[in-house]
Design an enzyme around this catalytic site. Structure first.
Site, PDB file in Angstrom:
ATOM      1  N   ARG A  48      -0.997   7.129  11.866  1.00 20.98           N
ATOM      2  CA  ARG A  48      -2.183   7.523  12.638  1.00 20.98           C
ATOM      3  C   ARG A  48      -3.420   6.757  12.186  1.00 20.98           C
ATOM      4  NH1 ARG A  48      -2.349  13.108  11.050  1.00 20.98           N
ATOM      5  NH2 ARG A  48      -0.548  12.647   9.744  1.00 20.98           N
ATOM      6  N   HIS A  52       2.757  18.920   5.836  1.00 22.22           N
ATOM      7  CA  HIS A  52       2.348  17.631   6.379  1.00 22.22           C
ATOM      8  C   HIS A  52       2.696  17.635   7.853  1.00 22.22           C
ATOM      9  CE1 HIS A  52       2.035  13.330   7.036  1.00 22.22           C
ATOM     10  NE2 HIS A  52       1.567  13.159   5.821  1.00 22.22           N
TER      11      HIS A  52
END
Lengths: 250, 628
Positions: B266, B246
């Protein structure tokens, strides 16, 4: 950066035990659970502790640190003086299995006593329509990570084993409030909250709210409103009936 | 020895395990759920962003075909296309079903389930509850199990008549009768006493393998148990070389290194910057995604409000791309002070909005790092997060090659190809958890007689061995060395010499693991538990390293420094791991990836497929398009 800390950890099984002293290395940024893990890896390989996510999300590593219920993974070592002896003991309200691990089955038993979510029979999956503002009250309670620290600290059962059969504890009284405030729940939960799950035992000292690692306002937002609903119901059944009938009209 | 008879035993009580168990019980099967932690604590609680399901609540253009295409693209077309199809088609029903069981997702203005943007998803698609969606999911399924138990109490006078949770119980061996599964053997963590399940069907739902790495977002439970149990029972694992790092894990302080920072940061507007303040993701848009991502900051920023006329910000590329980009920036000396890059949402959203949308991130950084994310950027770097590889299963039923063995969720392989999109794991475990539960129930219905349990003595001897040795290896040290080895040598960027070196270390560690000694009693003894888990971590690590060495290309969660390109020839090949009959080592063989069904492949443009497929496959595509 690192230093040697003094730890005093409760060790024992089968109803017997004692506090054991350790001197153990601590590095920058570490939490109490890191130090317990270092003890396991270097000095006490069979030291029992529950943990899982190590990020404050699963509620496994509840313990009492210097007498206060805390999550081991969210208690930073920097909150203590380097010279301080840190005492770590298991949750007091539940029977000890070994070292820091307690038998928390009481909570699972209570969970099963609360009637489940009861939606109206005619609403199909995919048809639910709820406003954000209406789900937010119950959402706050669903942040609960079931660390059982509110159950542990609640004075109704902390030193009163005899109350356990008749009292669900803050976590499960909050669950009743959560369901009662769910826009689609149709079960009547007020009477049973009082009669079966012991809401009346709570005298709103807010101990549960203070220890909640998720900062849920258990007393103010769940238990007190639930008590008010019970009172309304008792004094004025018509108001209750009306509210059930018109609840879902928009 | 304590013995129980069940129709279906589900190992693991995360989302996949609970959904499988609920299904088996709903189909009338006597079902056991066996899990290493307390009920409700599984790793699923750590999932933050949401469950991807093309409900089209926020953008009505969304549908299963768009979701299917996004999933295949994210996996660089290595996915088992039938799984990707079922997943995209069934995810909405699985999410809606949770709502009927009491889940409270965040809402849209018109009262439907809200959906958020995420990497690789063309439309806002993730059903979510702030940034604690996994907790909502596990709690809902947990409460559904309780609801079924309450029903059973009314009907049969015993809440555990048809579904029972065996918590803090670890399975160490699957038992067989001839070729078929006949049960499982394990121990209670609390007492150390052994327990045997007589059951014709076992569903593995044990999650992943992250604990073989130092820097990981995974919990202690992720020791590859299901992967190893399957191997030892004779099943095959596929795609084990593909591990998702990740892009955003915490990097400081050291003790929390690896803890997940949700992609929602994000999705909701957060941007990545290097030490020079540059939004570097614009420099890392790969050719295959060139026309789908914004090339200027202005366009990227407009996209949050107007998705029809702008392309997505490159911060929302699939995870493998973002992780590699961060890795490259840090290597080039443009990292943050603590060795990551900056992830900033503080200059992008008002403080109140940040605490509303990202409450647990706010809490996590404040408590663990003294960082207020509403005022300053976070420092983040890649962390081992998810294994795409796992038990090879039949897409429709979750059945493995061993009769009676089923798998769902992270422990199964194929669905995500070489890289999983964020949000696709929560939907995966719902869709395939249900299918595996149904598959197991149907399998049990078709049996003429119950199989008999064998191999108990061997299982018992194996489990007790670490306690009976004295003066052997410290299991914690063997574990640490394995974690360092995998992290350094079979990590995010790989090369032949390093993987070979890792394999040599693993061989030595296997010998050392055979000689571990655990002091203390059988009662809740973590040193003993770890010694047992080591076998699993080592088997799985060997699979990862051996498959990684063979695959001479870079794709998704497998990046080879010495083979940087993606190869259409390799896309057709699956690497299949199996254990030698005595369980001592792993062999890897190549298998052919079946061609995509005509109606599914026709959902793509030829120009896109040309980037992935061989000429031969493109000819099949042309034929399929002509036919339709």
């Amino acid at each position: 950066m690192g230093y040697k800390a003094k730890f005093r950890v409760w060790r024992g099984e089968g109803g017997e035990g004692r506090l054991e002293d350790f001197t153990v290395e601590v590095n920058e940024g570490e939490v109490v659970l890191d130090v317990i893990h270092r003890l396991q890896a270097t000095q006490a390989p069979d030291l029992a502790v529950r943990w899982n996510c190590k990020a404050g999300k699963c509620g496994s590593c509840s313990m009492e640190i210097n007498g206060k219920p805390r999550l081991g993974c969210m208690t930073r070592m920097s909150t203590f003086e380097e010279s301080e002896t840190i005492t770590v003991t298991p949750l007091r309200t539940f029977p000890v299995i070994k070292d820091l691990v307690t038998d928390v089955s009481f909570n699972y038993q209570k969970a099963r006593e609360i009637p489940s979510f009861t939606p109206p029979a005619d609403v199909k999956p995919g048809e639910y329509r709820m406003q954000q503002v209406d789900v937010e009250r119950s959402q706050e309670f669903r942040k609960c990570i079931e660390c059982f620290m509110c159950q542990n600290v609640c004075h109704v059962i902390r030193d009163h084993e005899e109350n356990k059969p008749n009292f669900a504890g803050p976590r499960y009284l909050m669950r009743i409030a959560e369901l009662d405030m769910h826009p689609y729940d149709v079960a009547d939960r007020k009477e049973s909250a009082q009669e079966e799950h012991g809401l009346g035992y709570c005298n709103i000292t807010k101990c549960c709210t203070e220890v909640c690692p998720e900062h849920i306002k258990i007393t103010d937002n769940a238990l007190i409103p639930m008590k008010e609903r019970v009172v309304d119901r008792k004094y004025d059944p018509l108001v209750w009936l009306g509210s059930k009938i018109f609840k879902r009209q928009r | 020895m304590e013995r129980h008879e069940y129709d279906v035993v589900v190992i693991g009580a995360g989302g996949a395990g609970l959904r499988a168990a609920i299904e088996a019980r709903q189909q009338g099967k006597r079902t056991a759920i066996v899990c290493k932690s307390l009920f409700g604590k599984a790793h699923t609680v750590m999932a933050e962003g949401g469950a991807a399901a093309a409900m089209g609540n926020v953008n009505s253009s969304d549908n299963w075909m768009v979701h299917f295409r996004d999933t295949m693209r994210g996996g660089k077309f290595l996915n088992n296309w039938r799984m990707a199809e079922l997943h995209a088609k069934e995810a909405p029903d699985r999410v809606w079903e949770l709502e009927a069981w009491g889940a409270l997702f965040d809402r849209t203005k018109d009262g439907k389930i809200s959906q958020r943007n995420f990497g690789g998803h063309e439309y806002p698609r993730l059903a979510h509850v702030g940034d604690r969606t996994g907790l909502e999911l596990i709690r809902t399924l947990q409460q559904r199990v309780v609801a079924l138990q309450q029903e059973d109490e009314k009907l049969h006078g015993d809440p555990e008549a048809y579904i029972k949770v065996f918590a803090e119980c670890t399975v160490t061996r699957l038992l067989k009768d001839g070729d078929a599964i006949s049960g499982a053997f394990g121990y209670w963590r609390e007492t150390g006493d052994f327990i045997v399940f007589d059951a014709p069907a076992v569903v593995l739902a044990t999650g992943g393998i992250g604990k073989s790495y130092v820097v990981t977002s995974n919990s202690w439970e992720y020791t590859g148990d299901g992967h190893a149990l399957a191997l030892l029972a004779g099943a095959r694992l596929i795609n084990m070389e593909f591990i998702q790092f990740h892009p955003t894990g915490m990097v400081w302080p050291p003790s929390v290194r690896g803890i997940l920072v949700t992609e929602s940061v994000r999705g909701d507007g957060g941007v990545l910057r290097n030490s020079e303040g540059r939004r570097f993701m614009f420099d890392y848009i790969p050719d295959v995604f060139k026309d789908k991502y914004a090339t200027t900051e202005e366009e990227a920023d407009r996209w949050y409000d107007d998705q029809a006329n702008n392309r997505r910000p490159p911060e929302l590329l699939p995870r493998d791309e973002v992780a590699r980009a961060i890795n490259a920036e840090v290597k080039a000396g443009r990292g943050s002070p603590q060795g990551g890059v900056f992830l900033d949402v503080s200059t992008r959203l008002p403080a109140a909005e940040i605490t509303r949308r990202l409450p647990s991130m706010h809490h996590q950084f404040k408590e663990l790092a003294d960082v207020d994310i509403t005022k300053e950027p976070m420092q983040v770097g890649p962390t081992c997060h998810y294994v795409m590889g796992g038990v090879e299963v039949d897409a429709d039923t979750g059945a493995a090659s061993v009769p009676g063995l089923f798998a769902a969720g992270e422990v199964s392989g194929g669905m995500h190809g070489s890289n999983r999109l964020g949000g696709n794991s929560l939907s995966d475990l719902l869709v395939f958890g249900r299918r595996a539960g149904a598959g197991a129930a149907a399998y049990v219905d078709g049996l003429a007689k119950r199989p008999a349990v064998t191999g108990l003595d061997e299982a018992q001897t194996e489990a007790l061995a670490p306690l009976e040795r004295s003066g052997g290896e410290n299991p914690y040290e063997v574990h640490h060395e394995l974690q360092r080895t995998m992290n350094d040598l079979v990590g995010i960027i790989r090369k032949s010499e390093e993987i070979s070196e890792a394999l040599q270390v693993i061989e030595k560690l296997k010998e050392r693991a055979k000689n571990t000694a655990s002091s203390g009693s059988r009662i809740y003894n973590p040193g003993w538990h770890l010694a047992i888990d080591l076998r699993n971590m080592l088997l799985v690590s060997e699979c990862v390293a051996k498959a990684a060495l063979l695959r001479e290309e870079s794709r998704g969660g497998h990046t080879r420094d010495d083979y940087p390109g993606m190869s259409a020839e390799w896309r057709r090949r699956l690497l299949v791991c199996s254990a030698k009959p005595d369980g001592t080592s792993i062999t890897v063989e190549e298998d052919v990836q079946p061609s995509m069904r005509g109606d599914l492949i026709s959902l793509f443009e030829r120009s896109e497929l040309e980037k992935y497929l061989t000429e031969e496959e493109l000819a099949e595509y042309d034929a399929a398009v002509k036919e339709s």
